[in-house]
Design an enzyme around this catalytic site. Structure first.
Site, mmCIF file in Angstrom:
data_model
loop_
_atom_site.group_PDB
_atom_site.id
_atom_site.type_symbol
_atom_site.label_atom_id
_atom_site.label_comp_id
_atom_site.label_asym_id
_atom_site.label_seq_id
_atom_site.Cartn_x
_atom_site.Cartn_y
_atom_site.Cartn_z
ATOM 1 N N TRP A 319 41.391 28.554 33.484
ATOM 2 C CA TRP A 319 41.409 28.874 34.920
ATOM 3 C C TRP A 319 40.345 28.108 35.687
ATOM 4 O O TRP A 319 40.386 28.027 36.902
ATOM 5 C CB TRP A 319 41.225 30.384 35.129
ATOM 6 C CG TRP A 319 39.796 30.870 34.933
ATOM 7 C CD1 TRP A 319 38.983 30.619 33.874
ATOM 8 C CD2 TRP A 319 39.034 31.671 35.844
ATOM 9 N NE1 TRP A 319 37.766 31.228 34.050
ATOM 10 C CE2 TRP A 319 37.767 31.883 35.247
ATOM 11 C CE3 TRP A 319 39.290 32.239 37.088
ATOM 12 C CZ2 TRP A 319 36.769 32.642 35.866
ATOM 13 C CZ3 TRP A 319 38.287 32.998 37.694
ATOM 14 C CH2 TRP A 319 37.050 33.182 37.093
ATOM 15 N N ASP A 320 39.394 27.540 34.947
ATOM 16 C CA ASP A 320 38.349 26.711 35.554
ATOM 17 C C ASP A 320 38.959 25.725 36.545
ATOM 18 O O ASP A 320 38.405 25.468 37.615
ATOM 19 C CB ASP A 320 37.625 25.894 34.477
ATOM 20 C CG ASP A 320 36.986 26.739 33.390
ATOM 21 O OD1 ASP A 320 37.551 27.798 33.067
ATOM 22 O OD2 ASP A 320 35.949 26.323 32.858
ATOM 23 N N GLU A 450 33.526 38.406 31.239
ATOM 24 C CA GLU A 450 33.877 38.620 29.832
ATOM 25 C C GLU A 450 32.938 39.570 29.100
ATOM 26 O O GLU A 450 33.062 39.753 27.897
ATOM 27 C CB GLU A 450 33.966 37.260 29.116
ATOM 28 C CG GLU A 450 35.093 36.415 29.679
ATOM 29 C CD GLU A 450 35.208 35.044 29.012
ATOM 30 O OE1 GLU A 450 34.238 34.636 28.347
ATOM 31 O OE2 GLU A 450 36.261 34.409 29.175
ATOM 32 N N LYS A 554 28.588 38.917 32.901
ATOM 33 C CA LYS A 554 28.340 37.545 32.483
ATOM 34 C C LYS A 554 28.404 36.628 33.706
ATOM 35 O O LYS A 554 27.768 35.571 33.747
ATOM 36 C CB LYS A 554 29.426 37.154 31.477
ATOM 37 C CG LYS A 554 29.240 35.846 30.768
ATOM 38 C CD LYS A 554 30.386 35.651 29.766
ATOM 39 C CE LYS A 554 30.364 34.279 29.118
ATOM 40 N NZ LYS A 554 31.637 34.000 28.407
ATOM 41 N N GLN A 555 29.208 37.010 34.693
ATOM 42 C CA GLN A 555 29.451 36.140 35.847
ATOM 43 C C GLN A 555 30.056 36.971 36.977
ATOM 44 O O GLN A 555 30.414 38.128 36.784
ATOM 45 C CB GLN A 555 30.439 35.046 35.447
ATOM 46 C CG GLN A 555 31.814 35.582 35.049
ATOM 47 C CD GLN A 555 32.589 34.594 34.215
ATOM 48 O OE1 GLN A 555 32.522 34.640 33.000
ATOM 49 N NE2 GLN A 555 33.305 33.703 34.857
#
Lengths: 713, 713
Positions: A319-320, A450, A554-555
């Site tokens: 998906w980046d 994640e 994580k993000q």
């Protein structure tokens, strides 16, 4: 000393570790990439990478279940093309190499590498290797070798051939790649001035031809005196499954000219200038240069997590692409953005099969990591469960269309993808009673963060699914004929509309903010105070079950949705930013850019700038410690997002371009170039002003700092 | 024809498939098991299994993370001991074998196998193999070979040796085992009448000696005429890492006598008699016979999922022991129940390490599947996340103590296990606000029902954790000195008490029943009507993510807790039974026995009986289709639970034995034997009466059909 912001040299970098430099100075053109190896003693990671050229192997599971990904897809590390073998007149090899400098000219796409090379007796010569890669006729790489005396004089024997040792190591680190033992190498041509090698994969059944030719003999003995020896080798790297031709091929100078012309045009339409910080400007130029070099441009390939700079993450597309890299292309080079969408269209049949495998009757589910469209991730809680990739791909079509207005692509490719992903959500989710209302829910999903997995109603996922359905409804309405051709009837349109409106979005009334998932705020907050610094990134030091049972990110997850949709009040956004920021580790390289852009939008200038500085130089300072395996391409795109959407406040809302001056205090001025519906715009920001100019194209209304203005040439 | 309920013959079975018969007629003694192979042409699954003798290999993950199980532990399939090689006088091998009958005498532990054996010319002999296994001196197996003429007469040459081919195949089916290529075989003795083989594992570093001796030469040529040839071979299977001795070993007759005596005692204290259905009674006898044969009795081993009847599930020990098998032993043979607890005590140090790896500071977390104490499951969502195993082990100690009153075991082993598991829950869970109350919650856990995973507040898990803490509090109070020695202070006792009372138990007010987890009833019910019959068991036809997002149960979960604690109203239990029954597939062999017992308790006699019939004959009718890999030992134990706790209504509450007559209509009478606090009881049930008699021990008060009575000899 004046330092040019488009020249990157060794002393701009923190490390001279060979594998690290190979990644940083890699050159590529979306089709082929060459790691910047030492031509005399290349590292084990040296090699050539062709976008989409992969081998398969069976995924081995400790415990397997129905529907798991079956095969690894592993990008092939092809022979290093830079290597050359040099002997002195006594047959001693010049084997010791000392790197003196490297210099990448990003304005023209030319890489110079300087070495002092010696034999076992300590006798030395100098070697300068200049390399350049054709960008349009993308099979050709020019290599110019200049050898001069540095003590040693006499005959030297040169051998230029393919280096066939396979040294990629297997590794348990999911961020690296795995070794391949099923490649076959055959010389299909081996003459004095020309060589061609055919590489065949045993399992994926692909082949690739590579060629070498030169204006001199590839094996030759020459006399080295006071005059340097200069010769060119052209490397040819063919398309997958197609033969190469070595006749009528370009010369080194041809390739160089084409490169200069390409990069000139590129910067003209993609320039980002920062006034007041040359180092930082160089970092940004590096990011954009490498981003452009990474992107597949043929509609059959995409952008791997490491681009063509390394084999990390096995060359897979994630998906980046859609969420971190595609924005740059949509706004500066829409034809690449269109080709990235066409790639997704090409694997739509596989996505439909995958939906079936996941027990969803109708629609398409894109694979989380893939080259050929099939799922290649062996850990479904952080891959297949990230269903949001479907909506991410739909979003990239939305963004492309919003920026370009290109209806052709929607009709030929976009609508079908948006439709099939919308169908997936409809058949995947289910109605459930929440607070006495029937709400449409998605159970057992994983969001972008994640450090949680298999949760119910992940905010990002649900918000994106809602968008996906809304966009489908819009396209069906705007393109009724094409929609009908794709089987849409009134019932389906009504179902999309109903579900779009019923999708549940978790909100915590007490905290006044969106909740990452149904139970997120019930969990305890991660014990940050008990976590030693060396235990980051957490994923390398804690079991997934340990991470999952805490509030720890994580993000960006919920905040990423806030960034994309800009649909909550500033008051709520401030609270939300503050809450999630405190529990985010930024262990993913995708995190900081979004935090930066949101902080800029909130007027938190220092915070925005601080996050940006980390994201801008992720690879140049080796922030994650693994640039050896390749560049963090999504992060390069993220730094552009932080600049243009963050500091530059660029957004499209209701078919109108918005620009907001969020310039950091540290900068005097900033200029950016973007495209908008066929126009090329230049935007100059200073501390107290924004100037928008049309470089090419018609006048257009733009909202600048909240005021509507018509901008012209 | 009168059929004896303790003799199992071929015509009692549905299949004569060799691997299936090998499992069914396997004989064992808790230490060693021998599959009932054809001695002339054994199947690939033939072999000998020693409880706890395993090899290690690295678990290979597609994607690995911190704290994952590192190594497989795979039970070793040792050479088949039944095989014999027979040649005719011309050197042609008698290689074709036809099974005529098998007959297992469960009252004495003797297995007869009858074969017609022929060479390529079609000449035949008859072979009868009688095998018997020593139960107390558990290293010895008696094999009596009787060879008679069946057309062929003349010399025959016999060779009796170890068969060393390794044929276990690798498989992706997690219910099977994996191949081992790292075993070393060395003869340590090889004489005419004696052979000894040492088997060494490369990675787990274990060794095992096996011996053969005979009253005749092991290689011999004999004349076969009208008189049969009869000779005995004694096989010796040593303890792990210890040498064997072949001197002063028992004869075949010695072993046989010991076996007859052992099984006589066994049935005296474990008998279950069903009047009115001999077939069913035989099935029950088979179940108890094989259950007894499977159980490790030395405190260093346990009961693997397949016992010693096959290598399925790699010989691992699961929660099956504590929740399905241990009840039988606690009530009929407490010394085995005690040894099973001692095994858990022996791996407590590993459990403490595992808790640390899972980020829990204090306490012990038992591995989900293991032999040596280390986690051996490669799929954590259905293993490590099943934290309830800690409380299951604590429960087995509670049950043992409740039945036996054995304080010594509590002081020496039980208290420490209960304490360390209680400590785990305290450090693993966390307080969270639910309905304006601070409740103690467990996030990201998996309950017994493996068709859900990584959920919050699984009812069974939370209820069991609450029990575990309650039991810890009770033991600390009752055994203050021992508790102090183990570091318990007042603060800890208070903490246990507080958390015990605060543990959250999900309850759905609208439905009036306990909810399997926090979000279970929000999910849609599995589309049973769209599921073709051949798609069961679902786990083989649907991705885990597909199963997880529906209400669908593989096995009893919330209902299992209801069964164990009997702490909800009958009205609620009826509703709960009805609700969960509709969504349970019984894809696990552990499911039906609990449904049967609960139905019996609820007076649903026909339902109880119907579930029981499936559970009673699981292996004899090969219900799951994989008895080839070994017997479903937990299910054997489950059938005893269904009889004794279900139909027999046996329960201990508040230190009082309860008996309730729930006899199915199909049976005239039933008699069972159980032990209770040192007494041996016989209970006779008829349709309108219960008679309890003490066979040995003091009088005791018992609650019979709700009336307190004093029972005597």
């Amino acid at each position: 000393m004046i330092k040019l912001s488009k020249i990157l040299k060794l002393d701009d970098l923190k490390s001279t570790q060979p594998e690290y430099l190979e990644s940083i100075f890699s050159i590529a053109n979306g089709h082929v990439g060459i790691r910047a190896s030492d031509p005399i003693s290349p590292s084990g990671n040296a090699g050539t990478i062709v976008n989409g050229f992969y081998e398969e192997s069976n995924i081995i599971y400790g415990e397997k279940a129905y529907g798991y990904a079956e095969k690894n897809q592993t990008i092939v590390k092809l022979p290093d093309l830079r290597q050359i073998i040099i002997y002195d007149e006594n047959g001693n090899r010049f084997i010791h190499s000392q790197l003196l400098d490297m210099s990448l000219d990003m304005s023209r796409g030319i890489l110079h590498s300087f070495y002092k090379v010696s034999n076992d007796k300590g006798e030395s010569i100098r070697l300068v290797l200049t390399s350049v890669i054709n960008q349009d006729k993308n099979q050709f790489i020019g290599l110019r070798y200049e050898i001069s005396s540095d003590g040693y004089a006499g005959n030297i024997k040169l051998i230029k051939d393919f280096e066939l040792s396979e040294t990629t190591q297997n590794s348990d680190d999911p961020r690296k790649s795995r070794g391949i033992k099923t490649l076959k190498y055959d010389y299909v041509l081996n003459s004095k001035k020309q060589k061609a090698l055919k590489v065949t994969t045993d399992n994926s059944n692909l082949s690739l031809e590579m060629g070498l030719y030169s204006n001199v003999d590839l094996n030759q003995t020459l006399s080295l005196n006071s005059d340097p020896i200069v010769f060119d080798v052209i490397a040819v790297v063919g398309d997958i499954n197609e033969a190469i031709s070595l006749t009528n091929s370009p010369s080194f100078e041809d390739i160089k000219e084409e490169s200069i012309s390409f990069w000139g045009k590129f910067w003209n339409q993609s320039e980002v200038k920062i006034y007041g910080d040359d180092d930082l400007n160089r970092a940004i130029h590096f990011n954009l240069y490498q981003l452009e070099s990474s992107a597949g441009r043929n509609g059959k390939t995409n952008i791997s997590a490491k681009g063509l700079s390394g084999v990390g993450y096995e060359g897979h597309y994630f998906w980046d692409t859609e969420m971190y890299m595609a924005p740059f292309f949509a706004y500066t080079n829409p034809s690449i953005a269109a080709n990235l969408i066409k790639y997704r269209y090409s694997i739509l049949p596989e996505a439909k099969k995958r939906a079936q495998t996941l027990g969803v009757k109708d629609g398409a589910l894109y694979s989380w990591r893939t080259i050929n469209g099939k799922e290649a991730s062996a850990y479904y809680p952080a891959s297949t469960a990230q269903y949001h990739i479907d909506a991410d791909i739909a979003y990239s079509i939305y963004r492309y269309f919003d920026v370009t207005g290109d209806e052709r692509l929607i009709k030929d490719y976009g609508l079908e993808i948006v439709l099939e992903t919308a169908r997936f959500w409809v058949n995947f989710g289910s109605f459930s009673e929440i607070n006495n209302q029937q709400k449409f829910c998605f159970f057992d999903v994983t969001g972008p963060d994640e450090y949680s997995a298999i949760v119910n109603n992940n905010y990002y996922t649900n918000r994106m699914a809602k968008f996906n359905l809304a966009f489908a409804v819009k396209l069906i309405t705007d393109f009724p004929e094409e929609a009908k051709r794709l089987g849409v009837d009134t019932d389906e349109l009504n179902e999309f509309t109903t579900i779009r409106d019923a999708i549940y979005l978790p909100f915590d009334a007490q905290k006044g903010i969106n909740e990452q998932d149904d139970s997120y705020f019930k969990k305890p907050i991660w014990p940050f105070e008990d976590t030693p610094k060396q235990n980051y990134p957490l994923l390398l030091h804690y079991h997934p079950l340990t991470l999952y049972r805490y509030q720890v990110n994580k993000q960006a997850d919920t905040l990423f949705a806030d960034f994309l949709f800009d649909d909550i009040s500033k008051e709520q956004l401030i609270k939300e930013f503050d809450y999630y920021e405190r529990i985010t580790t930024h262990d993913s390289s995708l995190s900081r850019s979004i935090f930066s852009a949101l902080a800029a939008r909130l007027g938190l200038k220092e915070k925005a700038y601080s996050y940006f500085l980390d994201t801008a130089k992720t690879d140049l300072i080796d922030l994650q410690g693994n640039t050896n395996d390749g560049l963090h391409i999504a992060n390069l795109g993220g730094s552009w997002i932080a600049i243009v959407a963050g500091f530059g406040g660029v957004q499209i809302k209701n078919n109108m371009l918005y620009i907001q001056n969020n310039l950091p205090n540290a900068w005097d001025k900033m200029s950016i170039r973007i495209q908008y519906k066929g126009r090329l715009l230049n935007i100059d920001y200073s501390q107290d002003d924004v100037q928008v100019k049309i470089i090419s194209g018609d006048p257009v209304n733009v909202m600048i700092n909240g005021v509507k203005s018509t901008v012209k040439k």
